[in-house]
Design a protein around this motif. Structure first.
Motif, short mmCIF file in Angstrom:
data_model
loop_
_atom_site.label_atom_id
_atom_site.label_comp_id
_atom_site.label_asym_id
_atom_site.label_seq_id
_atom_site.Cartn_x
_atom_site.Cartn_y
_atom_site.Cartn_z
N GLN A 84 0.91 -1.22 -0.07
CA GLN A 84 -0.15 -0.16 0.02
C GLN A 84 0.88 1.43 -0.17
OE1 GLN A 84 -2.90 -0.77 3.09
NE2 GLN A 84 -4.14 -2.26 2.00
N ARG A 85 0.37 2.32 -0.58
CA ARG A 85 0.69 3.63 -0.74
C ARG A 85 2.09 3.57 -1.43
NH1 ARG A 85 -1.36 2.94 4.04
NH2 ARG A 85 -2.76 4.44 4.76
N GLN A 86 1.94 2.79 -2.80
CA GLN A 86 3.03 2.90 -3.46
C GLN A 86 2.30 3.08 -4.94
OE1 GLN A 86 5.75 -0.73 -3.64
NE2 GLN A 86 5.33 -0.85 -1.23
N PHE B 283 -8.43 7.89 0.67
CA PHE B 283 -7.87 7.51 -0.56
C PHE B 283 -9.01 8.11 -1.58
CE2 PHE B 283 -8.26 4.65 -4.43
CZ PHE B 283 -7.06 4.74 -4.99
#
Length: 165
Positions: A97-99, A133
């Motif tokens: 996550q967060r890539q 998000f």
């Protein structure tokens, strides 16, 4: 590097594993591990995933780096709401996550429905990361419901929408 592509039947076991791991990481603290297992056994069963893959008008995508499936997304045109695409699943493995994988999956899903004027989704009210998000990608809250996913689930959800035109 992960590439977004259409899912195939050969991906379904990896997608199921991704969903089970992601759901436990995200929802055990909210619903408890037993409830999460019950949900994943039903909603993310091989048969349920195969049905999504075959859904007419649906888009089932995976983020694949050639070694593993790092994320998945599924959306389709609503049958009972005019010009509305329903985003039913958008998950990225907790380690990834967060890539940008979720962003890339979402961008592809957003472009898959040229007749849609709105994209709609349901999200758990305590899932702050998912809400953030979706808000960052233009969604706003339009409703709250008592049965997310399926009738009588008993799972509350925030309904969010984003204009696509």
């Amino acid at each position: 590097m992960f590439f977004v592509r259409t899912a195939s039947e050969r991906d379904l076991q990896q997608v199921r594993t991704l969903l089970v791991e992601t759901w436990h990481a995200t929802y055990d603290g909210i619903y408890g591990a037993a409830k999460v297992q019950e949900i994943t056994d039903s909603w993310h069963s091989p048969a349920a995933l195969k049905a999504k893959l075959a859904k007419k008008g649906g888009e089932f995508l995976v983020a694949d780096d050639g070694k593993r499936i790092g994320g998945m997304g599924f959306a389709f045109m609503a049958e009972d709401m005019a010009k509305t695409a329903l985003l039913r699943q958008l998950y990225v493995h907790p380690d990834l996550q967060r890539q940008g994988i979720g962003r890339d999956l979402f961008a592809e899903l957003e472009s898959c429905f040229p007749d849609a004027e709105v994209m709609r989704l349901e999200v758990e009210p305590k899932n702050a990361a998912a809400i953030a998000f979706y808000e960052a990608h233009g969604f706003v809250e339009v409703d709250r419901i008592k049965n997310c996913g399926v009738a009588d689930s008993g799972l509350e959800a925030i309904v969010m929408e984003k204009p696509l035109v």
